[in-house]
Scaffold this motif. Structure first.
Motif, PDB file in Angstrom:
ATOM      1  N   MET A   1       0.841  -1.194   0.000  1.00 50.61           N
ATOM      2  CA  MET A   1       0.000   0.000   0.000  1.00 50.61           C
ATOM      3  C   MET A   1       0.877   1.246   0.000  1.00 50.61           C
ATOM      4  O   MET A   1       1.907   1.292   0.666  1.00 50.61           O
ATOM      5  CB  MET A   1      -0.927   0.004   1.222  1.00 50.61           C
ATOM      6  CG  MET A   1      -1.719   1.280   1.393  1.00 50.61           C
ATOM      7  SD  MET A   1      -2.909   1.189   2.726  1.00 50.61           S
ATOM      8  CE  MET A   1      -4.147   0.155   1.947  1.00 50.61           C
TER       9      MET A   1
ATOM     10  N   ILE B   1      -0.287   2.207  10.040  1.00 46.61           N
ATOM     11  CA  ILE B   1      -0.746   1.219   9.053  1.00 46.61           C
ATOM     12  C   ILE B   1       0.481   0.485   8.527  1.00 46.61           C
ATOM     13  O   ILE B   1       1.254   1.023   7.734  1.00 46.61           O
ATOM     14  CB  ILE B   1      -1.519   1.893   7.909  1.00 46.61           C
ATOM     15  CG1 ILE B   1      -2.745   2.632   8.456  1.00 46.61           C
ATOM     16  CG2 ILE B   1      -1.949   0.850   6.870  1.00 46.61           C
ATOM     17  CD1 ILE B   1      -3.528   3.392   7.415  1.00 46.61           C
TER      18      ILE B   1
ATOM     19  N   GLU C   1       1.024  -1.771   6.406  1.00 42.72           N
ATOM     20  CA  GLU C   1       1.143  -2.120   4.988  1.00 42.72           C
ATOM     21  C   GLU C   1       1.756  -1.007   4.147  1.00 42.72           C
ATOM     22  O   GLU C   1       2.135  -1.242   2.997  1.00 42.72           O
ATOM     23  CB  GLU C   1      -0.222  -2.487   4.409  1.00 42.72           C
ATOM     24  CG  GLU C   1      -0.713  -3.862   4.805  1.00 42.72           C
ATOM     25  CD  GLU C   1      -1.778  -4.390   3.846  1.00 42.72           C
ATOM     26  OE1 GLU C   1      -1.899  -3.852   2.722  1.00 42.72           O
ATOM     27  OE2 GLU C   1      -2.479  -5.331   4.232  1.00 42.72           O
TER      28      GLU C   1
ATOM     29  N   ASP D   1       4.272   0.991   2.434  1.00 46.27           N
ATOM     30  CA  ASP D   1       5.700   0.815   2.163  1.00 46.27           C
ATOM     31  C   ASP D   1       6.328   1.987   1.422  1.00 46.27           C
ATOM     32  O   ASP D   1       7.541   2.048   1.257  1.00 46.27           O
ATOM     33  CB  ASP D   1       5.958  -0.491   1.413  1.00 46.27           C
ATOM     34  CG  ASP D   1       5.216  -0.588   0.086  1.00 46.27           C
ATOM     35  OD1 ASP D   1       4.486   0.358  -0.269  1.00 46.27           O
ATOM     36  OD2 ASP D   1       5.378  -1.609  -0.603  1.00 46.27           O
TER      37      ASP D   1
ATOM     38  N   ASP E   1      -1.144   0.456  -6.801  1.00 48.86           N
ATOM     39  CA  ASP E   1      -1.389  -0.247  -5.539  1.00 48.86           C
ATOM     40  C   ASP E   1      -2.596   0.370  -4.843  1.00 48.86           C
ATOM     41  O   ASP E   1      -3.060   1.446  -5.223  1.00 48.86           O
ATOM     42  CB  ASP E   1      -0.176  -0.109  -4.599  1.00 48.86           C
ATOM     43  CG  ASP E   1       1.096  -0.674  -5.177  1.00 48.86           C
ATOM     44  OD1 ASP E   1       1.357  -1.864  -4.988  1.00 48.86           O
ATOM     45  OD2 ASP E   1       1.844   0.102  -5.822  1.00 48.86           O
ATOM     46  N   ASP E   2      -3.048  -0.279  -3.788  1.00 46.29           N
ATOM     47  CA  ASP E   2      -3.997   0.369  -2.889  1.00 46.29           C
ATOM     48  C   ASP E   2      -3.349   1.648  -2.366  1.00 46.29           C
ATOM     49  O   ASP E   2      -2.126   1.703  -2.179  1.00 46.29           O
ATOM     50  CB  ASP E   2      -4.330  -0.543  -1.705  1.00 46.29           C
ATOM     51  CG  ASP E   2      -5.170  -1.753  -2.106  1.00 46.29           C
ATOM     52  OD1 ASP E   2      -5.296  -2.032  -3.311  1.00 46.29           O
ATOM     53  OD2 ASP E   2      -5.684  -2.424  -1.187  1.00 46.29           O
TER      54      ASP E   2
ATOM     55  N   ALA F   1     -10.241  -3.216   5.514  1.00 43.81           N
ATOM     56  CA  ALA F   1     -10.027  -4.648   5.278  1.00 43.81           C
ATOM     57  C   ALA F   1     -11.308  -5.439   5.512  1.00 43.81           C
ATOM     58  O   ALA F   1     -11.635  -6.364   4.751  1.00 43.81           O
ATOM     59  CB  ALA F   1      -8.899  -5.160   6.159  1.00 43.81           C
TER      60      ALA F   1
ATOM     61  N   ARG G   1     -11.772  -4.522   1.342  1.00 37.67           N
ATOM     62  CA  ARG G   1     -10.927  -3.531   0.662  1.00 37.67           C
ATOM     63  C   ARG G   1     -11.695  -2.765  -0.404  1.00 37.67           C
ATOM     64  O   ARG G   1     -11.213  -2.517  -1.513  1.00 37.67           O
ATOM     65  CB  ARG G   1      -9.655  -4.171   0.098  1.00 37.67           C
ATOM     66  CG  ARG G   1      -8.724  -4.667   1.192  1.00 37.67           C
ATOM     67  CD  ARG G   1      -7.466  -5.306   0.630  1.00 37.67           C
ATOM     68  NE  ARG G   1      -6.561  -5.682   1.716  1.00 37.67           N
ATOM     69  CZ  ARG G   1      -5.391  -5.100   1.999  1.00 37.67           C
ATOM     70  NH1 ARG G   1      -4.958  -4.103   1.259  1.00 37.67           N
ATOM     71  NH2 ARG G   1      -4.649  -5.508   3.003  1.00 37.67           N
TER      72      ARG G   1
END
Length: 244
Positions: A1, A44, A46, A48, A105-106, A128, A132
């Motif tokens: 994400m 969060i 996720e 990156d 990506d998300d 989630a 999503r």
């Protein structure tokens, strides 16, 4: 994400404070407003990459801010504008970040002038839990004049957006929407479609309005304090609560 932080505005309503300093780097509670946002994003796991979209005028200050943090995930993008009349608009800046960062990506998208005292990790868990699907942040507001400055969402019992209106003269509900969104990659790709149709590149709520008419969009309704810092009065309010 990926996270996209929108800080390319000129905040002319806050002059002279923001004449030579971006609003997102003004201090609230002993640290820049953008640090509050970064702390939320960091909750969060996720995320990156964190893409910060600046204008050319304030790019050196945001570059220095990112360098001081020493976080390899931080990438600062210069949208090339130098004045209010030339700005790309919030949605235009999102599209710019998607291109510059080669993002598919998300995405967590947040405006850099909001102070949102929510649990970002819980916001992500709600995303989630919805499989999503697109998720926006809402808060009940009693004052009609305040609601007229926001996107306003009418929701069903499951929190799905039935109707979303940007800055309505007659708000359809009390659910004011703040500029914090979680979008799956498939929805993020539709930003290009939205702009290709000639829709407004300005307030990010405009894309949410468009998207909610085409696919399920949900709301996370919070009772935690949230502030849109756009005026001297709103800045003074948050500093009176959290400190300068």
């Amino acid at each position: 994400m990926k996270a996209i932080l929108l800080v390319a505005g000129y905040a002319t309503r806050l002059y002279p404070l923001t004449k030579d300093r971006p609003k997102a780097l003004l201090s609230v509670g002993g640290m820049p407003l953008l640090d509050h946002i970064l702390r939320g994003v960091n909750a969060i796991g996720e995320v990156d990459e964190i893409h910060v979209v600046s204008n050319d005028k304030f790019y050196p200050q945001f570059r220095a801010w990112a360098d001081a943090h020493g976080d390899a995930r931080l990438r600062v993008h210069n949208d090339g504008t130098r004045e209010e009349g030339a700005r790309l608009g919030a949605i235009g800046d999102i599209a710019f970040a998607l291109r510059q960062g080669n993002i598919d990506d998300d995405c967590l998208i947040v405006a850099g002038d909001n102070l949102l005292m929510i649990d970002y990790a819980d916001f992500f868990r709600a995303y989630a839990a919805r499989g999503r699907r697109p998720l926006l942040l809402a808060q009940k507001m009693d004052d009609v004049a305040t609601l007229r400055r926001f996107a306003v969402a009418e929701l069903d019992g499951e929190g799905r957006v039935l109707r979303l209106v940007e800055k309505p003269a007659q708000p359809p509900s009390q659910n004011g929407v703040f500029a914090l969104y979680l979008y799956p990659a498939a929805s993020v790709r539709r930003i290009a479609e939205y702009l290709a149709q000639g829709n407004s590149p300005d307030a990010p709520g405009n894309f949410a309005v468009w998207l909610s008419a085409r696919e399920p969009v949900y709301a996370y309704v919070t009772e935690q304090p949230c502030y849109d810092i756009g005026t001297h009065e709103s800045l003074a309010l948050v500093r009176s609560i959290y400190g300068p």
